[in-house]
Motif scaffolding. Structure first.
Motif, PDB file in Angstrom:
ATOM      1  N   ASN A 231      50.955  32.147 119.514  1.00  8.42           N
ATOM      2  CA  ASN A 231      50.188  31.683 120.988  1.00  8.42           C
ATOM      3  C   ASN A 231      50.057  32.956 121.977  1.00  8.42           C
ATOM      4  O   ASN A 231      50.885  33.618 122.167  1.00  8.42           O
ATOM      5  CB  ASN A 231      50.994  30.537 121.665  1.00  8.42           C
ATOM      6  CG  ASN A 231      50.464  29.947 123.037  1.00  8.42           C
ATOM      7  OD1 ASN A 231      49.744  30.646 123.436  1.00  8.42           O
ATOM      8  ND2 ASN A 231      50.896  28.865 123.366  1.00  8.42           N
ATOM      9  N   PRO A 232      48.717  33.146 122.299  1.00  7.78           N
ATOM     10  CA  PRO A 232      48.483  34.306 123.169  1.00  7.78           C
ATOM     11  C   PRO A 232      49.183  34.153 124.418  1.00  7.78           C
ATOM     12  O   PRO A 232      48.930  35.147 125.212  1.00  7.78           O
ATOM     13  CB  PRO A 232      47.060  34.502 122.928  1.00  7.78           C
ATOM     14  CG  PRO A 232      46.457  32.969 122.917  1.00  7.78           C
ATOM     15  CD  PRO A 232      47.410  32.531 121.999  1.00  7.78           C
ATOM     16  N   GLY A 233      49.410  33.026 124.844  1.00  4.42           N
ATOM     17  CA  GLY A 233      49.695  32.795 126.463  1.00  4.42           C
ATOM     18  C   GLY A 233      48.404  32.545 127.155  1.00  4.42           C
ATOM     19  O   GLY A 233      47.459  32.011 126.526  1.00  4.42           O
ATOM     20  N   SER A 234      48.489  32.615 128.494  1.00  2.00           N
ATOM     21  CA  SER A 234      47.309  32.469 129.173  1.00  2.00           C
ATOM     22  C   SER A 234      46.823  33.856 129.775  1.00  2.00           C
ATOM     23  O   SER A 234      47.736  34.714 130.387  1.00  2.00           O
ATOM     24  CB  SER A 234      47.591  31.395 130.249  1.00  2.00           C
ATOM     25  OG  SER A 234      46.549  31.338 131.190  1.00  2.00           O
ATOM     26  N   LEU A 235      45.680  33.879 129.873  1.00  2.00           N
ATOM     27  CA  LEU A 235      45.114  35.135 130.601  1.00  2.00           C
ATOM     28  C   LEU A 235      44.926  34.975 131.986  1.00  2.00           C
ATOM     29  O   LEU A 235      44.545  35.753 132.836  1.00  2.00           O
ATOM     30  CB  LEU A 235      43.667  35.288 130.056  1.00  2.00           C
ATOM     31  CG  LEU A 235      43.407  36.183 129.091  1.00  2.00           C
ATOM     32  CD1 LEU A 235      41.968  36.766 128.485  1.00  2.00           C
ATOM     33  CD2 LEU A 235      44.072  37.721 129.266  1.00  2.00           C
ATOM     34  N   SER A 236      45.113  33.648 132.643  1.00  2.00           N
ATOM     35  CA  SER A 236      44.858  33.142 133.959  1.00  2.00           C
ATOM     36  C   SER A 236      46.090  32.667 134.585  1.00  2.00           C
ATOM     37  O   SER A 236      46.171  32.842 135.900  1.00  2.00           O
ATOM     38  CB  SER A 236      43.869  32.141 134.097  1.00  2.00           C
ATOM     39  OG  SER A 236      42.406  32.742 133.597  1.00  2.00           O
ATOM     40  N   PHE A 237      46.909  31.772 133.808  1.00  2.00           N
ATOM     41  CA  PHE A 237      47.959  31.181 134.656  1.00  2.00           C
ATOM     42  C   PHE A 237      49.080  31.262 133.633  1.00  2.00           C
ATOM     43  O   PHE A 237      49.558  30.191 133.252  1.00  2.00           O
ATOM     44  CB  PHE A 237      47.631  29.924 134.798  1.00  2.00           C
ATOM     45  CG  PHE A 237      46.473  29.672 136.121  1.00  2.00           C
ATOM     46  CD1 PHE A 237      46.442  29.946 137.370  1.00  2.00           C
ATOM     47  CD2 PHE A 237      45.031  29.114 135.666  1.00  2.00           C
ATOM     48  CE1 PHE A 237      45.310  30.009 138.213  1.00  2.00           C
ATOM     49  CE2 PHE A 237      44.075  28.982 136.368  1.00  2.00           C
ATOM     50  CZ  PHE A 237      44.190  29.391 137.684  1.00  2.00           C
ATOM     51  N   PRO A 238      49.538  32.349 133.604  1.00  2.00           N
ATOM     52  CA  PRO A 238      50.967  32.414 132.567  1.00  2.00           C
ATOM     53  C   PRO A 238      52.186  31.817 133.159  1.00  2.00           C
ATOM     54  O   PRO A 238      52.369  31.823 134.327  1.00  2.00           O
ATOM     55  CB  PRO A 238      51.059  34.055 132.440  1.00  2.00           C
ATOM     56  CG  PRO A 238      50.351  34.619 133.859  1.00  2.00           C
ATOM     57  CD  PRO A 238      49.338  33.622 134.104  1.00  2.00           C
ATOM     58  N   ARG A 239      52.939  31.293 132.287  1.00  2.00           N
ATOM     59  CA  ARG A 239      54.068  30.534 132.753  1.00  2.00           C
ATOM     60  C   ARG A 239      55.531  31.145 132.109  1.00  2.00           C
ATOM     61  O   ARG A 239      56.400  30.727 132.454  1.00  2.00           O
ATOM     62  CB  ARG A 239      54.111  28.952 132.207  1.00  2.00           C
ATOM     63  CG  ARG A 239      52.921  28.380 132.805  1.00  2.00           C
ATOM     64  CD  ARG A 239      52.836  26.990 132.242  1.00  2.00           C
ATOM     65  NE  ARG A 239      51.799  26.273 132.809  1.00  2.00           N
ATOM     66  CZ  ARG A 239      51.437  25.168 132.233  1.00  2.00           C
ATOM     67  NH1 ARG A 239      51.654  24.691 131.058  1.00  2.00           N
ATOM     68  NH2 ARG A 239      50.233  24.586 132.846  1.00  2.00           N
ATOM     69  N   GLN A 240      55.456  32.127 131.461  1.00  2.00           N
ATOM     70  CA  GLN A 240      56.566  33.010 130.785  1.00  2.00           C
ATOM     71  C   GLN A 240      57.380  33.888 132.150  1.00  2.00           C
ATOM     72  O   GLN A 240      56.647  33.897 132.935  1.00  2.00           O
ATOM     73  CB  GLN A 240      56.411  33.732 129.679  1.00  2.00           C
ATOM     74  CG  GLN A 240      55.769  35.195 130.108  1.00  2.00           C
ATOM     75  CD  GLN A 240      54.227  35.066 130.255  1.00  2.00           C
ATOM     76  OE1 GLN A 240      53.563  34.150 130.538  1.00  2.00           O
ATOM     77  NE2 GLN A 240      53.634  36.260 130.057  1.00  2.00           N
ATOM     78  N   GLU A 241      58.531  34.361 131.976  1.00  2.00           N
ATOM     79  CA  GLU A 241      59.215  34.965 132.761  1.00  2.00           C
ATOM     80  C   GLU A 241      58.162  36.179 133.153  1.00  2.00           C
ATOM     81  O   GLU A 241      57.657  36.930 132.380  1.00  2.00           O
ATOM     82  CB  GLU A 241      60.414  35.281 132.109  1.00  2.00           C
ATOM     83  CG  GLU A 241      61.390  36.176 133.440  1.00  2.00           C
ATOM     84  CD  GLU A 241      62.779  36.395 132.923  1.00  2.00           C
ATOM     85  OE1 GLU A 241      63.134  37.186 133.471  1.00  2.00           O
ATOM     86  OE2 GLU A 241      63.259  35.688 132.027  1.00  2.00           O
ATOM     87  N   GLY A 242      57.985  36.667 134.398  1.00  2.00           N
ATOM     88  CA  GLY A 242      57.433  37.535 134.921  1.00  2.00           C
ATOM     89  C   GLY A 242      55.903  37.202 134.959  1.00  2.00           C
ATOM     90  O   GLY A 242      55.274  37.879 136.001  1.00  2.00           O
ATOM     91  N   ARG A 243      55.453  36.260 134.580  1.00  2.00           N
ATOM     92  CA  ARG A 243      53.976  35.713 134.731  1.00  2.00           C
ATOM     93  C   ARG A 243      52.946  36.597 134.745  1.00  2.00           C
ATOM     94  O   ARG A 243      52.132  36.595 135.552  1.00  2.00           O
ATOM     95  CB  ARG A 243      54.135  34.683 136.003  1.00  2.00           C
ATOM     96  CG  ARG A 243      54.952  33.499 136.107  1.00  2.00           C
ATOM     97  CD  ARG A 243      54.661  32.520 137.226  1.00  2.00           C
ATOM     98  NE  ARG A 243      55.774  31.575 137.474  1.00  2.00           N
ATOM     99  CZ  ARG A 243      55.656  30.349 136.637  1.00  2.00           C
ATOM    100  NH1 ARG A 243      54.477  30.273 136.109  1.00  2.00           N
ATOM    101  NH2 ARG A 243      56.553  29.510 136.829  1.00  2.00           N
ATOM    102  N   VAL A 244      52.921  37.396 133.471  1.00  2.00           N
ATOM    103  CA  VAL A 244      51.841  38.485 133.252  1.00  2.00           C
ATOM    104  C   VAL A 244      50.954  37.753 132.379  1.00  2.00           C
ATOM    105  O   VAL A 244      51.393  37.389 131.449  1.00  2.00           O
ATOM    106  CB  VAL A 244      52.652  39.609 132.937  1.00  2.00           C
ATOM    107  CG1 VAL A 244      51.389  40.730 132.658  1.00  2.00           C
ATOM    108  CG2 VAL A 244      53.508  40.252 134.016  1.00  2.00           C
ATOM    109  N   PRO A 245      49.730  37.782 132.646  1.00  2.00           N
ATOM    110  CA  PRO A 245      48.571  37.422 131.639  1.00  2.00           C
ATOM    111  C   PRO A 245      48.650  38.063 130.332  1.00  2.00           C
ATOM    112  O   PRO A 245      48.838  39.283 130.429  1.00  2.00           O
ATOM    113  CB  PRO A 245      47.363  37.613 132.294  1.00  2.00           C
ATOM    114  CG  PRO A 245      47.543  37.725 133.887  1.00  2.00           C
ATOM    115  CD  PRO A 245      49.089  38.156 134.178  1.00  2.00           C
TER     116      PRO A 245
END
Length: 167
Positions: A126-140
């Motif tokens: 899963n590449p995560g999100s380029l706009s609204f990241p939810r992982q720790e640090g919330r970096v796209p």
């Protein structure tokens, strides 16, 4: 092939443009849903083939919910993931990918980057999100995938400075 994998851009194409300015021109782009944009809009940003699936926020789209593509001999299962309950686990997604003879399963939806290469027969990412990241640090985040016919693909999770303009 050099493949850019993104998800959950939610109409904020500026981060996609920023990624494209940082990396070498990809051979193709895979968007795993919740683009909230049209295929034409994505093509106006990207000068290569684009493979897209629909996400749970892609209303009124004709994009498929799942897609299977073979790139450089690598059979790839693509989905947003909400129909495979990826928020609670990857078992259903992995089973569907294996049933379809895929060696890579890709999903979005959780807004968290994920890469599991522990199974020699199936990589799940899963590449995560380029706009609204939810992982720790919330970096796209996004993933770069490299393929070579006859070899196992390689993957790199990459991160971007935050930028949330809609342009």
């Amino acid at each position: 092939m050099n493949i850019l994998i993104v998800s959950d851009t939610h109409g904020y194409d500026s981060n996609l443009k920023q990624v494209l300015s940082k990396i070498d021109q990809p051979d193709c782009v895979i968007h795993l849903g919740d683009s909230e944009s049209t295929v034409e809009n994505i093509h106006s940003v990207v000068n290569c083939p684009v493979y897209m699936v629909a996400g749970n926020c892609d209303y009124f789209t004709r994009l498929p919910l799942t897609r299977i593509e073979e790139l450089d001999g690598c059979r790839i299962f693509m989905t947003h993931g909400h129909y495979y309950y990826v928020s609670v686990g990857i078992r259903d997604l992995a089973e569907e990918a294996r049933t379809n003879g895929c060696s890579v399963a890709m999903f979005g939806h959780t807004h968290r980057p994920f890469l599991d290469e522990s199974d020699p027969e199936l990589t799940i990412l899963n590449p995560g999100s380029l706009s609204f990241p939810r992982q720790e640090g919330r970096v796209p985040s996004y993933i770069l995938m490299k393929t070579e016919d006859g070899k196992r693909p390689s993957f790199q999770i990459c991160y971007l400075e935050k930028n949330l303009s809609k342009k």
